[in-house]
Write a protein that holds these residues in place. Structure first.
Motif, PDB file in Angstrom:
ATOM      1  N   ASP A   1    -119.381 -17.364  47.528  1.00  0.00           N
ATOM      2  CA  ASP A   1    -119.486 -18.811  47.741  1.00  0.00           C
ATOM      3  C   ASP A   1    -120.211 -19.480  46.570  1.00  0.00           C
ATOM      4  O   ASP A   1    -119.818 -20.561  46.121  1.00  0.00           O
ATOM      5  CB  ASP A   1    -120.240 -19.078  49.049  1.00  0.00           C
ATOM      6  CG  ASP A   1    -120.315 -20.562  49.373  1.00  0.00           C
ATOM      7  OD1 ASP A   1    -119.245 -21.190  49.528  1.00  0.00           O
ATOM      8  OD2 ASP A   1    -121.430 -21.107  49.454  1.00  0.00           O
TER       9      ASP A   1
ATOM     10  N   MET B   1    -125.190  -8.092  55.313  1.00  0.00           N
ATOM     11  CA  MET B   1    -123.818  -8.237  55.807  1.00  0.00           C
ATOM     12  C   MET B   1    -123.199  -9.567  55.396  1.00  0.00           C
ATOM     13  O   MET B   1    -121.991  -9.762  55.484  1.00  0.00           O
ATOM     14  CB  MET B   1    -123.799  -8.090  57.319  1.00  0.00           C
ATOM     15  CG  MET B   1    -124.318  -6.731  57.755  1.00  0.00           C
ATOM     16  SD  MET B   1    -124.278  -6.548  59.537  1.00  0.00           S
ATOM     17  CE  MET B   1    -122.533  -6.274  59.789  1.00  0.00           C
ATOM     18  N   LYS B   2    -124.053 -10.511  54.997  1.00  0.00           N
ATOM     19  CA  LYS B   2    -123.537 -11.819  54.593  1.00  0.00           C
ATOM     20  C   LYS B   2    -123.605 -11.999  53.069  1.00  0.00           C
ATOM     21  O   LYS B   2    -123.118 -12.988  52.537  1.00  0.00           O
ATOM     22  CB  LYS B   2    -124.346 -12.940  55.265  1.00  0.00           C
ATOM     23  CG  LYS B   2    -124.340 -12.883  56.785  1.00  0.00           C
ATOM     24  CD  LYS B   2    -125.148 -14.027  57.391  1.00  0.00           C
ATOM     25  CE  LYS B   2    -125.271 -13.870  58.898  1.00  0.00           C
ATOM     26  NZ  LYS B   2    -126.135 -14.899  59.488  1.00  0.00           N
TER      27      LYS B   2
ATOM     28  N   ASN C   1    -129.616 -11.158  54.350  1.00  0.00           N
ATOM     29  CA  ASN C   1    -128.817 -10.366  55.277  1.00  0.00           C
ATOM     30  C   ASN C   1    -127.711  -9.642  54.505  1.00  0.00           C
ATOM     31  O   ASN C   1    -126.782 -10.266  53.995  1.00  0.00           O
ATOM     32  CB  ASN C   1    -128.216 -11.300  56.325  1.00  0.00           C
ATOM     33  CG  ASN C   1    -127.453 -10.544  57.384  1.00  0.00           C
ATOM     34  OD1 ASN C   1    -126.849  -9.512  57.122  1.00  0.00           O
ATOM     35  ND2 ASN C   1    -127.488 -11.073  58.597  1.00  0.00           N
TER      36      ASN C   1
ATOM     37  N   TYR D   1    -120.481 -12.615  51.013  1.00  0.00           N
ATOM     38  CA  TYR D   1    -119.961 -13.971  51.206  1.00  0.00           C
ATOM     39  C   TYR D   1    -120.730 -14.959  50.339  1.00  0.00           C
ATOM     40  O   TYR D   1    -120.142 -15.779  49.631  1.00  0.00           O
ATOM     41  CB  TYR D   1    -120.015 -14.417  52.669  1.00  0.00           C
ATOM     42  CG  TYR D   1    -119.643 -15.885  52.780  1.00  0.00           C
ATOM     43  CD1 TYR D   1    -118.309 -16.291  52.733  1.00  0.00           C
ATOM     44  CD2 TYR D   1    -120.621 -16.873  52.821  1.00  0.00           C
ATOM     45  CE1 TYR D   1    -117.958 -17.634  52.751  1.00  0.00           C
ATOM     46  CE2 TYR D   1    -120.281 -18.228  52.837  1.00  0.00           C
ATOM     47  CZ  TYR D   1    -118.952 -18.591  52.805  1.00  0.00           C
ATOM     48  OH  TYR D   1    -118.616 -19.928  52.811  1.00  0.00           O
ATOM     49  N   PHE D   2    -122.065 -14.895  50.406  1.00  0.00           N
ATOM     50  CA  PHE D   2    -122.854 -15.883  49.678  1.00  0.00           C
ATOM     51  C   PHE D   2    -122.657 -15.755  48.167  1.00  0.00           C
ATOM     52  O   PHE D   2    -122.607 -16.752  47.457  1.00  0.00           O
ATOM     53  CB  PHE D   2    -124.336 -15.797  50.066  1.00  0.00           C
ATOM     54  CG  PHE D   2    -124.596 -16.408  51.410  1.00  0.00           C
ATOM     55  CD1 PHE D   2    -124.427 -17.769  51.602  1.00  0.00           C
ATOM     56  CD2 PHE D   2    -124.955 -15.634  52.499  1.00  0.00           C
ATOM     57  CE1 PHE D   2    -124.629 -18.360  52.850  1.00  0.00           C
ATOM     58  CE2 PHE D   2    -125.161 -16.206  53.751  1.00  0.00           C
ATOM     59  CZ  PHE D   2    -125.002 -17.570  53.925  1.00  0.00           C
TER      60      PHE D   2
END
Lengths: 196, 196
Positions: free
Chosen positions: A65, A57-58, A55, A61-62
């Protein structure tokens, strides 16, 4: 007899990489052996639905992270590979060929393939890189190249992936201990609390 | 001045529930205040894509994982609500109405709503249950019922949800500290390592 846990992972999975570098400490803590079980996450996603890492859009973040998680685990040099996600097939087949010769070396091979991909930016989708990793462990590169094309080895990977799906393995890493399922390397703490 | 972390959550989120019951210990450990920020996960999923909990093939895993996680946190009596996922709207609006009167009580209200839903099987989609929780904290049930219908309160929830989406909050719970993002209560350990 020492009990054993099943460690399911895909060679292109970054969280699988983190788990691969720390699972031996975990296994020691709970006094169990590790069954290293690479499978093909693509087949799993076809069955269970897509991955969060796909995704866009994520994705930021990943990436953040994973970078943070790697640092906190002391795995310095974590770098997103240019060819992510690439293909886990060459490494997975080579793994099962090696495993048939030497289980311990197969585990080392798995850790080294992961490090080559996630720390050294090596394209482990390319069989010629995969056999070099095996070569460094004392195997003949030609044997590994030929062995990974063996029909039995190809079948083994297919059957392992199907069996994982049947058990409900829907992501990487995934650990099963005595039928109890744990998804993600962020469940290591729980495993230690329950089995340590 | 004490620094503060932003705690984003949806009242129907089981992992949000776990976080709500433990985040005050976390905040104390890292010496920060908590901004409790309920939002509507439905709007978030529309923007970022669906939730794993909606996938029937993974549902059994998540139920088992939540049950296990709750027990390991000492939250006995965790029960899957009959009306899951229900609606977070009545509790979220009541929260922002209460917050405008009393920030501390709003935090207590959030924890109690979560406990009512995830431990006591109370249908917190129903405004009449929501106002009872507020009533137990000393508010007039009629005032809360009317306040939750206030246009300013409705707007506040909408704006909070939009702002969360803009920041990239794609799940519940989600914590932001100094711009650093943490998704999931399984990142509490990392927060402590980084800020403790």
């Amino acid at each position: 007899m020492t009990k054993s846990l099943d460690f399911y992972f895909d060679f292109t999975s970054p969280y699988g990489f983190l788990a691969s570098q720390t699972i031996e400490d975990l296994a020691k803590t709970i006094n169990q052996e590790i069954n290293w079980r690479p499978f093909l996450i693509g087949a799993v996603y076809k069955e269970f639905g897509g991955a969060p890492l796909n995704n866009p859009m994520k994705f930021d973040y990943f990436k953040a992270d994973l970078d943070r998680s790697a640092k906190l685990l002391g795995l310095n040099g974590f770098t997103w590979p240019d060819n992510f996600p690439g293909s886990p097939i060459p490494a997975s087949r080579a793994f099962y060929w090696i495993k048939a010769q030497d289980t311990e070396k197969a585990a080392i091979f798995a850790k080294e393939i992961y490090r080559a991909y996630w720390l050294d930016g090596c394209d482990t989708s390319d069989p010629s890189h995969v056999v070099k990793v095996a070569g460094a462990l004392g195997f003949s590169e030609e044997d590994v190249m030929a062995g990974a094309q063996d029909e039995d080895v190809k079948n083994r990977l297919r059957l392992e992936t199907e069996a994982a799906i049947k058990l409900g393995v829907f992501g990487s890493p995934f650990i099963i201990i005595d039928g109890e399922k744990f998804w993600g390397n962020d469940r290591f703490d729980q495993i230690i609390k329950l089995y340590g």
